[in-house]
Design a protein around this motif. Sequence first.
Motif, PDB file in Angstrom:
ATOM      1  N   GLN A 168      -0.652  -6.184   0.562  1.00 60.72           N
ATOM      2  CA  GLN A 168      -1.791  -5.802  -0.282  1.00 60.72           C
ATOM      3  C   GLN A 168      -3.028  -5.503   0.564  1.00 60.72           C
ATOM      4  OE1 GLN A 168      -2.627  -8.683  -3.312  1.00 60.72           O
ATOM      5  NE2 GLN A 168      -4.157  -7.405  -4.345  1.00 60.72           N
ATOM      6  N   LYS A 169      -3.250  -6.313   1.596  1.00 59.17           N
ATOM      7  CA  LYS A 169      -4.393  -6.060   2.481  1.00 59.17           C
ATOM      8  C   LYS A 169      -4.176  -4.799   3.321  1.00 59.17           C
ATOM      9  CE  LYS A 169      -4.296 -10.243   4.242  1.00 59.17           C
ATOM     10  NZ  LYS A 169      -4.666 -11.413   5.112  1.00 59.17           N
ATOM     11  N   LEU A 170      -2.962  -4.577   3.767  1.00 61.66           N
ATOM     12  CA  LEU A 170      -2.682  -3.370   4.554  1.00 61.66           C
ATOM     13  C   LEU A 170      -2.848  -2.107   3.723  1.00 61.66           C
ATOM     14  CD1 LEU A 170       0.409  -4.181   6.823  1.00 61.66           C
ATOM     15  CD2 LEU A 170      -1.905  -3.569   7.550  1.00 61.66           C
ATOM     16  N   ARG A 171      -2.393  -2.140   2.496  1.00 59.88           N
ATOM     17  CA  ARG A 171      -2.525  -0.959   1.632  1.00 59.88           C
ATOM     18  C   ARG A 171      -3.995  -0.679   1.337  1.00 59.88           C
ATOM     19  NH1 ARG A 171       1.198  -2.221  -3.372  1.00 59.88           N
ATOM     20  NH2 ARG A 171      -0.193  -0.615  -4.231  1.00 59.88           N
ATOM     21  N   ALA A 172      -4.799  -1.730   1.165  1.00 58.75           N
ATOM     22  CA  ALA A 172      -6.241  -1.504   0.951  1.00 58.75           C
ATOM     23  C   ALA A 172      -6.886  -0.918   2.200  1.00 58.75           C
ATOM     24  CB  ALA A 172      -6.917  -2.815   0.552  1.00 58.75           C
ATOM     25  N   HIS A 173      -6.409  -1.315   3.366  1.00 63.71           N
ATOM     26  CA  HIS A 173      -6.930  -0.776   4.618  1.00 63.71           C
ATOM     27  C   HIS A 173      -6.437   0.644   4.878  1.00 63.71           C
ATOM     28  CE1 HIS A 173      -8.213  -0.664   8.816  1.00 63.71           C
ATOM     29  NE2 HIS A 173      -6.970  -0.301   9.137  1.00 63.71           N
ATOM     30  N   GLY A 174      -5.232   0.944   4.383  1.00 63.67           N
ATOM     31  CA  GLY A 174      -4.616   2.247   4.612  1.00 63.67           C
ATOM     32  C   GLY A 174      -3.330   2.096   5.417  1.00 63.67           C
ATOM     33  N   CYS A 175      -2.243   1.894   4.708  1.00 68.98           N
ATOM     34  CA  CYS A 175      -0.958   1.638   5.371  1.00 68.98           C
ATOM     35  C   CYS A 175      -0.224   2.948   5.595  1.00 68.98           C
ATOM     36  CB  CYS A 175      -0.110   0.678   4.538  1.00 68.98           C
ATOM     37  SG  CYS A 175       1.380   0.117   5.391  1.00 68.98           S
ATOM     38  N   THR A 176      -0.676   3.698   6.600  1.00 65.33           N
ATOM     39  CA  THR A 176      -0.028   4.928   7.026  1.00 65.33           C
ATOM     40  C   THR A 176       0.183   4.866   8.533  1.00 65.33           C
ATOM     41  OG1 THR A 176      -2.130   6.076   7.356  1.00 65.33           O
ATOM     42  CG2 THR A 176      -1.115   6.243   5.165  1.00 65.33           C
ATOM     43  N   VAL A 177       0.973   5.782   9.032  1.00 58.54           N
ATOM     44  CA  VAL A 177       1.256   5.798  10.466  1.00 58.54           C
ATOM     45  C   VAL A 177      -0.019   5.997  11.267  1.00 58.54           C
ATOM     46  CG1 VAL A 177       2.465   7.047  12.299  1.00 58.54           C
ATOM     47  CG2 VAL A 177       3.637   6.560  10.137  1.00 58.54           C
ATOM     48  N   GLU A 178      -0.840   6.923  10.868  1.00 55.18           N
ATOM     49  CA  GLU A 178      -2.060   7.224  11.611  1.00 55.18           C
ATOM     50  C   GLU A 178      -3.050   6.066  11.556  1.00 55.18           C
ATOM     51  OE1 GLU A 178      -2.518   9.671  13.551  1.00 55.18           O
ATOM     52  OE2 GLU A 178      -0.647  10.712  13.060  1.00 55.18           O
ATOM     53  N   ASN A 179      -3.191   5.447  10.386  1.00 57.33           N
ATOM     54  CA  ASN A 179      -4.140   4.337  10.284  1.00 57.33           C
ATOM     55  C   ASN A 179      -3.696   3.121  11.097  1.00 57.33           C
ATOM     56  OD1 ASN A 179      -5.819   5.797   8.649  1.00 57.33           O
ATOM     57  ND2 ASN A 179      -5.208   4.785   6.741  1.00 57.33           N
TER      58      ASN A 179
END
Length: 390
Positions: A168-179
């Motif tokens: 949940q915290k990663l998705r809020a931060h932006g869970c993509t390869v580039e991020n």
Amino acid sequence: MNSPYFSHGRSVVTRSGQRAAGSRPAGSMRSKLTNSLRTAAPGPSAALKVEAEEARVSEHRASPGGCHEHTDNLPLPSQSRRRQMKVEYDKDEVVSPVKTEQWEPLDWRKQLGLIHEMRSGRDAPVDNMGAEKCYDTEAPAHVKRFQVLVSLMLSSQTKDQVTAAAMQKLRAHGCTVENILNTDDETLGKLIYPVGFWRNKVKYLKLTSAMLRNEFGGDIPNSVEGLVHLPGVGPKMAHLAMSIAWDQVSGIGVDTHVHRISNRLGWLRKPTKSPEETRKALEEWLPRELWRETNWLLVGFGQQVCLPVNPLCSVCLNQHSCPSAHKNSPTKRPKAGLPRSPSPVSTWKIKTEPGNKSAVKDEMTNEGGAVPTPVSPTKQRRRRKTKVNG
């Protein structure tokens, strides 16, 4: 050459070189041989040879494969053809391949059906916080697949509740390869803490993201071989990623729960020591159409009933067929004065319904017992001293 086969014309050439005038061609092989021998060597020895030749010719004629009566047009030996032989085999002599019966555990279908019944509520942590629930449903397809892989990497040696909070915290931060690549290690560690081995997983996430960007265009591999080459990805994660992200059944995802329960139920020909050994042993006999559901089914069963320590065998529907039933369960009896524990049926209902604490209180109150309050050993000693002094 004195053989009658090479005679021409109406005359016969003898060994002395004289031509017998007025002689006619022999009418048969017998007459030719007789005339030749008589002309060549008259006398008793010649007569014996003639008789021997006549006997040989008669035997040759009488034999099944011998010459016919008229042999004027008999072909030369060099021109004769060999007769083809036809080989036939008896049908009874054909050896059929040996069929070996496939091993399977006893009563496994019944046990699986009862596990389905115990998991019908789908209220285990894996049902609500597993890898299938941790990705953003509105994200692009390749981002969804990447988030599934990340959640599987974080779930190793970690409870589903902790993994879901980190995702949940990663998705809020932006869970993509580039991020992930643009995030420093310290910040990434704070986002995924307190998952198990979080420092190592920070390195694995960075290395895996770099490989996905450089070799796969930001997407995850679509094969087990490609997935297991990624840092921090094992066979269990690879098979689950193929099932969840790519919707392909490549194998059974075996973790500690599946490994433990399979050994307890006797679903293996012989006990295994690692989840990978368990996966290979299960795939040898378990039908392929059941591979997809095996993980979530047994994981939830292991989280609620077949616990690693002190499993709840008394409420398990397989307690009468499981070879490990009651072997790892607590054997201590409740102390005198404490209320009796509810029956297995009522306990099972309590386990599958929300609000367990209030349900336990209601159950004990209905049975006429008071809800005990925990008392520390120190307080118990003080009470005993007070009674003795009083």
